[in-house]
Design a protein around this motif. Structure first.
Motif, PDB file in Angstrom:
ATOM      1  N   CYS A  10      33.946  38.610  39.223  1.00 57.53           N
ATOM      2  CA  CYS A  10      35.625  38.270  39.374  1.00 57.53           C
ATOM      3  C   CYS A  10      36.585  39.420  39.617  1.00 57.53           C
ATOM      4  O   CYS A  10      37.464  39.604  40.361  1.00 57.53           O
ATOM      5  CB  CYS A  10      35.849  37.411  37.948  1.00 57.53           C
ATOM      6  SG  CYS A  10      35.279  35.715  38.284  1.00 57.53           S
ATOM      7  N   PHE A  11      35.980  40.436  38.661  1.00 54.39           N
ATOM      8  CA  PHE A  11      36.675  41.738  38.966  1.00 54.39           C
ATOM      9  C   PHE A  11      36.888  42.497  40.069  1.00 54.39           C
ATOM     10  O   PHE A  11      37.829  43.181  40.273  1.00 54.39           O
ATOM     11  CB  PHE A  11      36.487  42.575  37.493  1.00 54.39           C
ATOM     12  CG  PHE A  11      37.463  42.315  36.177  1.00 54.39           C
ATOM     13  CD1 PHE A  11      38.649  43.129  36.016  1.00 54.39           C
ATOM     14  CD2 PHE A  11      37.265  41.372  35.565  1.00 54.39           C
ATOM     15  CE1 PHE A  11      39.268  42.859  35.024  1.00 54.39           C
ATOM     16  CE2 PHE A  11      37.936  41.070  34.421  1.00 54.39           C
ATOM     17  CZ  PHE A  11      38.906  41.888  34.450  1.00 54.39           C
ATOM     18  N   ASP A  12      35.554  42.632  40.411  1.00 56.93           N
ATOM     19  CA  ASP A  12      35.575  43.228  41.910  1.00 56.93           C
ATOM     20  C   ASP A  12      36.354  42.442  42.766  1.00 56.93           C
ATOM     21  O   ASP A  12      37.046  43.154  43.755  1.00 56.93           O
ATOM     22  CB  ASP A  12      34.070  43.233  42.339  1.00 56.93           C
ATOM     23  CG  ASP A  12      33.703  43.989  43.702  1.00 56.93           C
ATOM     24  OD1 ASP A  12      34.160  44.977  43.741  1.00 56.93           O
ATOM     25  OD2 ASP A  12      33.223  43.354  44.627  1.00 56.93           O
ATOM     26  N   LEU A  13      36.504  41.077  42.951  1.00 49.85           N
ATOM     27  CA  LEU A  13      37.333  40.390  43.868  1.00 49.85           C
ATOM     28  C   LEU A  13      38.675  40.794  43.381  1.00 49.85           C
ATOM     29  O   LEU A  13      39.427  40.884  44.405  1.00 49.85           O
ATOM     30  CB  LEU A  13      36.953  39.079  43.835  1.00 49.85           C
ATOM     31  CG  LEU A  13      37.601  37.862  44.708  1.00 49.85           C
ATOM     32  CD1 LEU A  13      37.482  38.141  46.003  1.00 49.85           C
ATOM     33  CD2 LEU A  13      37.380  36.659  44.186  1.00 49.85           C
ATOM     34  N   PHE A  14      38.958  40.687  42.195  1.00 47.23           N
ATOM     35  CA  PHE A  14      40.365  40.776  41.851  1.00 47.23           C
ATOM     36  C   PHE A  14      40.933  42.279  42.229  1.00 47.23           C
ATOM     37  O   PHE A  14      42.100  42.380  43.040  1.00 47.23           O
ATOM     38  CB  PHE A  14      40.676  40.748  40.228  1.00 47.23           C
ATOM     39  CG  PHE A  14      41.919  41.454  39.818  1.00 47.23           C
ATOM     40  CD1 PHE A  14      43.004  40.801  39.975  1.00 47.23           C
ATOM     41  CD2 PHE A  14      41.806  42.616  39.191  1.00 47.23           C
ATOM     42  CE1 PHE A  14      44.157  41.247  39.527  1.00 47.23           C
ATOM     43  CE2 PHE A  14      43.105  42.977  38.662  1.00 47.23           C
ATOM     44  CZ  PHE A  14      44.235  42.611  38.600  1.00 47.23           C
ATOM     45  N   GLU A  15      40.054  43.166  42.207  1.00 49.83           N
ATOM     46  CA  GLU A  15      40.740  44.677  42.369  1.00 49.83           C
ATOM     47  C   GLU A  15      40.763  44.813  44.107  1.00 49.83           C
ATOM     48  O   GLU A  15      41.435  45.624  44.413  1.00 49.83           O
ATOM     49  CB  GLU A  15      39.450  45.737  42.020  1.00 49.83           C
ATOM     50  CG  GLU A  15      39.607  45.876  40.446  1.00 49.83           C
ATOM     51  CD  GLU A  15      38.371  46.442  39.897  1.00 49.83           C
ATOM     52  OE1 GLU A  15      37.367  46.915  40.468  1.00 49.83           O
ATOM     53  OE2 GLU A  15      38.341  46.759  38.502  1.00 49.83           O
ATOM     54  N   LYS A  16      39.985  43.884  44.814  1.00 50.21           N
ATOM     55  CA  LYS A  16      40.080  44.175  46.258  1.00 50.21           C
ATOM     56  C   LYS A  16      41.085  43.656  46.658  1.00 50.21           C
ATOM     57  O   LYS A  16      41.875  44.254  47.764  1.00 50.21           O
ATOM     58  CB  LYS A  16      38.641  43.721  46.867  1.00 50.21           C
ATOM     59  CG  LYS A  16      37.460  44.443  46.923  1.00 50.21           C
ATOM     60  CD  LYS A  16      36.289  43.729  47.424  1.00 50.21           C
ATOM     61  CE  LYS A  16      34.995  44.405  47.317  1.00 50.21           C
ATOM     62  NZ  LYS A  16      33.722  43.714  47.895  1.00 50.21           N
TER      63      LYS A  16
END
Length: 393
Positions: A10-16
């Motif tokens: 979730c955080f990897d997707l959010f940061e991208k």
């Protein structure tokens, strides 16, 4: 823990998505749309400081003329909901009762005509909006006197004071529509099929809100350690484009910012077969410490396993996640017309009050101000030169 890979995903997707140039340009376009609609002028810097920089109301006129027409098109058909039974040409009594209930709920409780106005207005100004339909209950605690059941009189205590009691009264119960702000939603740039898209929404809870939820299904890890993440002070941590344009910056609450992630997650089961499963989850994660505080299957919250947040796009294009506002469609003519108008005003200004050159011999007071119809005393007028204007009016 067990769900750490989901949190990381979730955080990897959010940061991208947060780094998306396409999304950033859309947010800036929405801010500009609201600024132009509200005709908020910016200080002129060319051809001189504080030059005319008026915003013409072309965008405002266009939106305000389209809005009532679109609203009428949406709300003009009655009944709003019309139910039909398969294989039947006429409604039976029970179908009619259900239809009437839905229409009354939409009209009296949801106030669908008011909401249609909000949807049309936001669509024209932002191009993309995210409505959220939900069932809500709102209560208020009131105080009243205690009345004798027999006489109907107020009950008086031995000390002569009237007895009172607190009552919890429902002030609202039913369906309502809320809206997620554009800059609070994070989706892939090419999210065409809404139900196939992973959606992340920035949400803000008070610590008290979380405490009231902690015993409900799916909530976890709610304790005093979260207090370290409270947004201190009373400035809005994240403002919508509309709030930023209007300088809305004060809130009455201190909050903990979280990410509500609705994602498809593939994982391996712990059973003997060790099979791979793919499920849609709703994960609520605190933004600062990445603590998972809620986890539910989406179908637990929506039996149809569909997003609770919906998306409406104006002028949608294939392969693009966002629609376009009216301002984006008339940007050239809006800005061009404003530029020409300001150019005319500035030309008139410099023609009526021209700029000039002078030497120290002219004896002009440095604080002298040129005013139409008023003379300025100088030692030698021949030392003052007004360059020949090439402007012909």
């Amino acid at each position: 823990g067990e769900w750490q890979p989901l949190v990381d995903y979730c955080f990897d997707l959010f940061e991208k998505i947060d780094k998306s140039e396409y999304r950033t340009r859309k947010i800036e376009a929405i801010k500009e749309s609201y600024r132009i609609y509200e005709q908020i002028e910016q200080a002129g810097t060319f051809p001189w400081k504080d030059a005319s920089n008026v915003v013409l109301p072309m965008h405002t006129i266009t939106v305000d003329n389209l809005e009532p027409r679109l609203w009428a098109g949406i709300t003009g058909k009655k009944p709003i909901v019309q139910l039909e039974m398969d294989g039947m040409t006429e409604q039976d009594e029970y179908t009619k009762i259900i239809e009437d209930w839905f229409n009354q709920e939409l009209t009296q409780t949801v106030k669908i005509e008011n909401e249609a106005g909000t949807i049309v207005h936001k669509a024209l100004l932002e191009g993309t909006l995210y409505p959220i339909a939900s069932y809500d209950e709102d209560e208020v605690t009131t105080r009243d006197f205690v009345y004798d059941a027999t006489t109907g009189n107020i009950v008086i205590d031995e000390d002569g004071s009237a007895q009172t009691q607190d009552n919890v009264e429902a002030i609202f119960k039913g369906g309502k529509i809320e809206y997620a702000e554009f800059n609070d939603i994070y989706i892939a740039d090419d999210a065409d099929d809404w139900e196939k898209a992973d959606v992340i929404r920035a949400v803000r809870y008070t610590y008290g809100d979380l405490q009231r939820q902690k015993d409900k299904p799916g909530w976890m890890n709610i304790g005093p350690e979260l207090l370290g993440e409270v947004n201190e002070g009373y400035e809005l941590e994240e403002r919508s484009p509309s709030q930023e344009v209007s300088d809305v910056n004060v809130t009455g609450t201190e909050t903990i910012e979280c990410l509500e992630c609705v994602v498809r997650y593939t994982f391996k089961t712990d059973d003997d077969k060790g099979s791979w499963e793919n499920e849609r989850y709703v994960a609520l994660i605190t933004k600062d410490t990445k603590t998972l505080i809620r986890l539910r299957l989406l179908r637990d919250l929506n039996f149809r396993n569909e997003h609770l947040i919906k998306r409406i796009r104006l002028y949608k294009e294939h392969g693009r996640a966002y629609g376009s506002s009216i301002y984006e469609k008339i940007k050239s003519i809006q800005n061009g017309a404003s530029d020409i108008f300001n150019m005319v005003v500035n030309v008139a200004t410099v023609t009526m009050i021209p700029w000039f050159l002078y030497t120290d011999k002219a004896g002009i007071d440095g604080d002298a101000v040129i005013t139409p119809g008023k003379g300025i005393k100088v030692d030698d007028p021949s030392q003052v030169t007004f360059p020949l204007s090439l402007i012909h009016i």
